[in-house]
Design a protein around this motif. Structure first.
Motif, mmCIF file in Angstrom:
data_model
loop_
_atom_site.group_PDB
_atom_site.id
_atom_site.type_symbol
_atom_site.label_atom_id
_atom_site.label_comp_id
_atom_site.label_asym_id
_atom_site.label_seq_id
_atom_site.Cartn_x
_atom_site.Cartn_y
_atom_site.Cartn_z
ATOM 1 N N GLU A 1 0.824 -1.210 0.000
ATOM 2 C CA GLU A 1 0.000 0.000 0.000
ATOM 3 C C GLU A 1 0.860 1.263 0.000
ATOM 4 O O GLU A 1 0.593 2.206 -0.749
ATOM 5 N N VAL A 2 1.877 1.282 0.835
ATOM 6 C CA VAL A 2 2.690 2.496 0.980
ATOM 7 C C VAL A 2 3.576 2.721 -0.236
ATOM 8 O O VAL A 2 3.704 3.841 -0.735
ATOM 9 N N ALA A 3 4.210 1.653 -0.733
ATOM 10 C CA ALA A 3 5.166 1.795 -1.835
ATOM 11 C C ALA A 3 4.510 1.799 -3.200
ATOM 12 O O ALA A 3 5.130 2.218 -4.184
ATOM 13 N N GLY A 4 3.273 1.312 -3.282
ATOM 14 C CA GLY A 4 2.646 1.204 -4.581
ATOM 15 C C GLY A 4 3.279 0.127 -5.438
ATOM 16 O O GLY A 4 3.317 0.228 -6.663
ATOM 17 N N ILE A 5 3.797 -0.930 -4.781
ATOM 18 C CA ILE A 5 4.474 -2.022 -5.476
ATOM 19 C C ILE A 5 3.687 -3.314 -5.258
ATOM 20 O O ILE A 5 3.318 -3.636 -4.127
ATOM 21 N N ALA A 6 3.435 -4.050 -6.323
ATOM 22 C CA ALA A 6 2.792 -5.360 -6.222
ATOM 23 C C ALA A 6 3.869 -6.435 -6.146
ATOM 24 O O ALA A 6 4.760 -6.483 -6.993
ATOM 25 N N PHE A 7 3.806 -7.277 -5.141
ATOM 26 C CA PHE A 7 4.803 -8.325 -4.988
ATOM 27 C C PHE A 7 4.238 -9.438 -4.125
ATOM 28 O O PHE A 7 3.232 -9.257 -3.431
ATOM 29 N N ASP A 8 4.868 -10.589 -4.155
ATOM 30 C CA ASP A 8 4.490 -11.723 -3.325
ATOM 31 C C ASP A 8 5.625 -12.062 -2.388
ATOM 32 O O ASP A 8 6.799 -11.860 -2.714
ATOM 33 N N VAL A 9 5.286 -12.594 -1.230
ATOM 34 C CA VAL A 9 6.325 -13.126 -0.356
ATOM 35 C C VAL A 9 6.639 -14.541 -0.819
ATOM 36 O O VAL A 9 5.821 -15.191 -1.478
ATOM 37 N N PRO A 10 7.849 -15.045 -0.541
ATOM 38 C CA PRO A 10 8.193 -16.403 -0.968
ATOM 39 C C PRO A 10 7.260 -17.446 -0.345
ATOM 40 O O PRO A 10 6.680 -17.230 0.718
ATOM 41 N N ASP A 11 7.121 -18.573 -1.024
ATOM 42 C CA ASP A 11 6.316 -19.654 -0.472
ATOM 43 C C ASP A 11 6.947 -20.222 0.799
ATOM 44 O O ASP A 11 6.246 -20.638 1.713
ATOM 45 N N ALA A 12 8.284 -20.264 0.825
ATOM 46 C CA ALA A 12 8.991 -20.829 1.971
ATOM 47 C C ALA A 12 9.261 -19.751 3.003
ATOM 48 O O ALA A 12 10.076 -18.861 2.788
ATOM 49 N N ILE A 13 8.547 -19.819 4.111
ATOM 50 C CA ILE A 13 8.759 -18.887 5.216
ATOM 51 C C ILE A 13 9.147 -19.731 6.415
ATOM 52 O O ILE A 13 8.333 -20.503 6.922
ATOM 53 N N GLU A 14 10.380 -19.624 6.859
ATOM 54 C CA GLU A 14 10.891 -20.556 7.851
ATOM 55 C C GLU A 14 11.486 -19.859 9.054
ATOM 56 O O GLU A 14 12.116 -18.812 8.930
ATOM 57 N N VAL A 15 11.272 -20.473 10.204
ATOM 58 C CA VAL A 15 11.931 -20.059 11.428
ATOM 59 C C VAL A 15 13.053 -21.049 11.678
ATOM 60 O O VAL A 15 12.833 -22.266 11.633
ATOM 61 N N GLN A 16 14.263 -20.542 11.934
ATOM 62 C CA GLN A 16 15.426 -21.419 12.035
ATOM 63 C C GLN A 16 16.226 -21.131 13.295
ATOM 64 O O GLN A 16 16.074 -20.077 13.920
ATOM 65 N N ASN A 17 17.077 -22.093 13.663
ATOM 66 C CA ASN A 17 18.040 -21.822 14.730
ATOM 67 C C ASN A 17 19.392 -21.479 14.101
ATOM 68 O O ASN A 17 19.524 -21.384 12.883
ATOM 69 N N ARG A 18 20.391 -21.268 14.938
ATOM 70 C CA ARG A 18 21.689 -20.791 14.424
ATOM 71 C C ARG A 18 22.406 -21.850 13.586
ATOM 72 O O ARG A 18 23.118 -21.520 12.643
ATOM 73 N N HIS A 19 22.239 -23.121 13.931
ATOM 74 C CA HIS A 19 22.874 -24.176 13.139
ATOM 75 C C HIS A 19 22.239 -24.295 11.764
ATOM 76 O O HIS A 19 22.923 -24.617 10.789
ATOM 77 N N HIS A 20 20.937 -24.045 11.683
ATOM 78 C CA HIS A 20 20.297 -24.009 10.370
ATOM 79 C C HIS A 20 20.961 -22.941 9.501
ATOM 80 O O HIS A 20 21.225 -23.156 8.314
ATOM 81 N N TRP A 21 21.207 -21.778 10.105
ATOM 82 C CA TRP A 21 21.818 -20.673 9.352
ATOM 83 C C TRP A 21 23.177 -21.083 8.807
ATOM 84 O O TRP A 21 23.515 -20.824 7.655
ATOM 85 N N ILE A 22 23.975 -21.738 9.623
ATOM 86 C CA ILE A 22 25.317 -22.155 9.193
ATOM 87 C C ILE A 22 25.216 -23.151 8.044
ATOM 88 O O ILE A 22 25.908 -23.015 7.022
ATOM 89 N N ASP A 23 24.368 -24.160 8.187
ATOM 90 C CA ASP A 23 24.231 -25.158 7.130
ATOM 91 C C ASP A 23 23.730 -24.529 5.839
ATOM 92 O O ASP A 23 24.141 -24.920 4.743
ATOM 93 N N ALA A 24 22.824 -23.561 5.943
ATOM 94 C CA ALA A 24 22.284 -22.917 4.748
ATOM 95 C C ALA A 24 23.299 -21.997 4.101
ATOM 96 O O ALA A 24 23.378 -21.912 2.872
ATOM 97 N N SER A 25 24.096 -21.313 4.911
ATOM 98 C CA SER A 25 24.973 -20.264 4.379
ATOM 99 C C SER A 25 26.291 -20.786 3.835
ATOM 100 O O SER A 25 26.912 -20.138 2.991
ATOM 101 N N VAL A 26 26.730 -21.943 4.283
ATOM 102 C CA VAL A 26 28.055 -22.397 3.892
ATOM 103 C C VAL A 26 28.139 -22.611 2.381
ATOM 104 O O VAL A 26 29.184 -22.346 1.769
ATOM 105 N N ASP A 27 27.051 -23.046 1.753
ATOM 106 C CA ASP A 27 27.080 -23.239 0.301
ATOM 107 C C ASP A 27 27.206 -21.914 -0.432
ATOM 108 O O ASP A 27 27.866 -21.829 -1.474
ATOM 109 N N THR A 28 26.558 -20.872 0.092
ATOM 110 C CA THR A 28 26.670 -19.563 -0.545
ATOM 111 C C THR A 28 28.084 -19.023 -0.393
ATOM 112 O O THR A 28 28.653 -18.472 -1.339
#
Length: 395
Positions: free
Chosen positions: A60-87
């Motif tokens: 509404e404020v920005a006047g931009i149409a967009f969708d949020v990703p289908d995957a919305i996840e809550v993670q712990n710190r080890h999840h972050w490490i496992d996900a980020s190491v490939d990047t």
């Protein structure tokens, strides 16, 4: 958290690459408490509502149409490490190749280490087309160059570039020592960031599957801890973080060309390294300048839009979080300098100042013209001279 186990993992670094990424991830997790994912039903619904409301309000404020990703996840710190190491591995692949004389990155992404706290139980959230889950790791980590966790990467990469054959034991030993040191550097970076990242929008930059769905996730233990450290209301702080990350979804939704633009600048920036020494002289400084300007725009726009769209009081959150970014003890401050987080803070400040000027002069929708095409991005000079951008683009 086991420092001795972390040190042992680093000391066992092996392989032919500059970094043993599996050992780096293992060492980072050994030195990092994963944190609790024991979410209450109210917390699960709170995250879901925060994201839904942020999407509506920001649109509404920005006047931009967009969708949020289908995957919305809550993670712990080890999840972050496992996900980020490939990047991290993907970003550093050309540098590793240049340092080792190989044609590409060594090895394939390793499987995540087993974790007792890998999942948390809960139901599903399906607002329109989105799924809510607190199970499983993400495959990627967004914004290797910055975000709520920091930007840039630690130095220290490299190694001997002399004879590499097995008949040169001195060179082989030196390479092994360099690999251990580099693995330790990456383990430190991963562990520090895992303890400080609050949330991320994941545009899958440099991903093996670039057409995969983008991700949106939150590091729950860090959000809870930081809210307590700042002495602010936890649900309001969580909601504010959600608005920030959904703002990034709005940016990338409005600019489908943006991931390819950022990736091309990264690839160009390190291209020279594959043909020469691993020194700053091999970098494409023009490409990195364009990358830095684009990321400053990404962070600055998010700061301004979220403040104007947030449906609650935020002045104390902004002030306390800004103080936290620049504060901490000597070890934290040293880590921030080594990881380039000071530069990240300047990106926030310069980008926000640019977009505040544009929004005050022409309105927040005029500021969103930045995302219409790459040519509308402000240059490095225009970020500090928004009037020049207004004259050139005339939104």
């Amino acid at each position: 958290m086991d420092i001795l186990r972390s040190l042992r993992a680093v000391s066992e670094a092996s392989g032919t690459g500059v970094v043993d990424w599996d050992r780096a991830a293992a060492a980072a997790k050994a030195s990092t408490d994963p944190g609790s994912l024991a979410l209450t039903a109210a917390e699960r619904e709170g995250y879901a509502a925060d994201v839904r409301d942020a999407r509506t309000r920001l649109g509404e404020v920005a006047g931009i149409a967009f969708d949020v990703p289908d995957a919305i996840e809550v993670q712990n710190r080890h999840h972050w490490i496992d996900a980020s190491v490939d990047t991290f591995r993907n970003v550093m692949a050309p540098i590793e190749a240049a340092a080792t004389g190989q044609a590409g990155a060594d090895g394939a992404p390793g499987e995540p280490a087993s974790e007792d706290n890998w999942t948390t139980e809960g139901g599903d959230w399906k607002p329109e087309s989105s799924d809510w889950t607190t199970e499983g790791p993400l495959d990627r980590i967004p914004d290797p160059f910055g975000g709520a966790g920091g930007s840039g990467g630690p130095g220290g990469f490299g190694g001997p570039r002399g004879p590499t054959g097995s008949g040169n034991p001195v060179a082989a030993f030196s390479r092994d020592v360099s690999r251990v040191a580099n693995t330790g550097t990456m383990a430190f970076a991963l562990g520090f960031l895992a303890r400080n990242v609050l949330g991320q929008y994941d545009p899958l930059l440099l991903a093996d599957e670039p057409d995969a769905e983008h991700g949106l996730y939150f590091v729950h233990p860090n959000i809870v801890r930081v809210a307590a450290e700042l002495d602010v209301d936890y649900p309001r702080f969580r909601r504010w973080i959600a608005f920030h990350e959904v703002t990034h979804a709005a940016e990338f939704g409005a600019a489908p060309w943006l991931p390819e633009y950022l990736e091309s600048r990264v690839e160009r920036g390190v291209e020279g390294l594959t043909a020469g020494e691993v020194t700053i002289g091999g970098l494409d400084t023009e490409a990195f300048g364009e990358l830095q300007a684009a990321m400053t725009a990404v962070e600055g726009y998010a700061e301004v839009l979220m403040d104007r769209a947030f449906d609650g009081e935020y002045a104390d959150l902004r002030r306390k979080l800004d103080e936290r970014r620049g504060g901490g003890g000597p070890i934290r401050q040293l880590a921030q300098r080594l990881l380039g987080l000071g530069m990240k803070r300047r990106q926030y400040e310069r980008g926000a100042a640019f977009f505040r000027h544009v929004a005050d002069a022409r309105g927040i929708e005029a500021a969103g013209v930045v995302w219409e095409r790459p040519e509308n991005l402000p240059t490095k000079a225009e970020i500090d001279d928004p009037e020049a951008w207004l004259v050139r683009v005339d939104p």
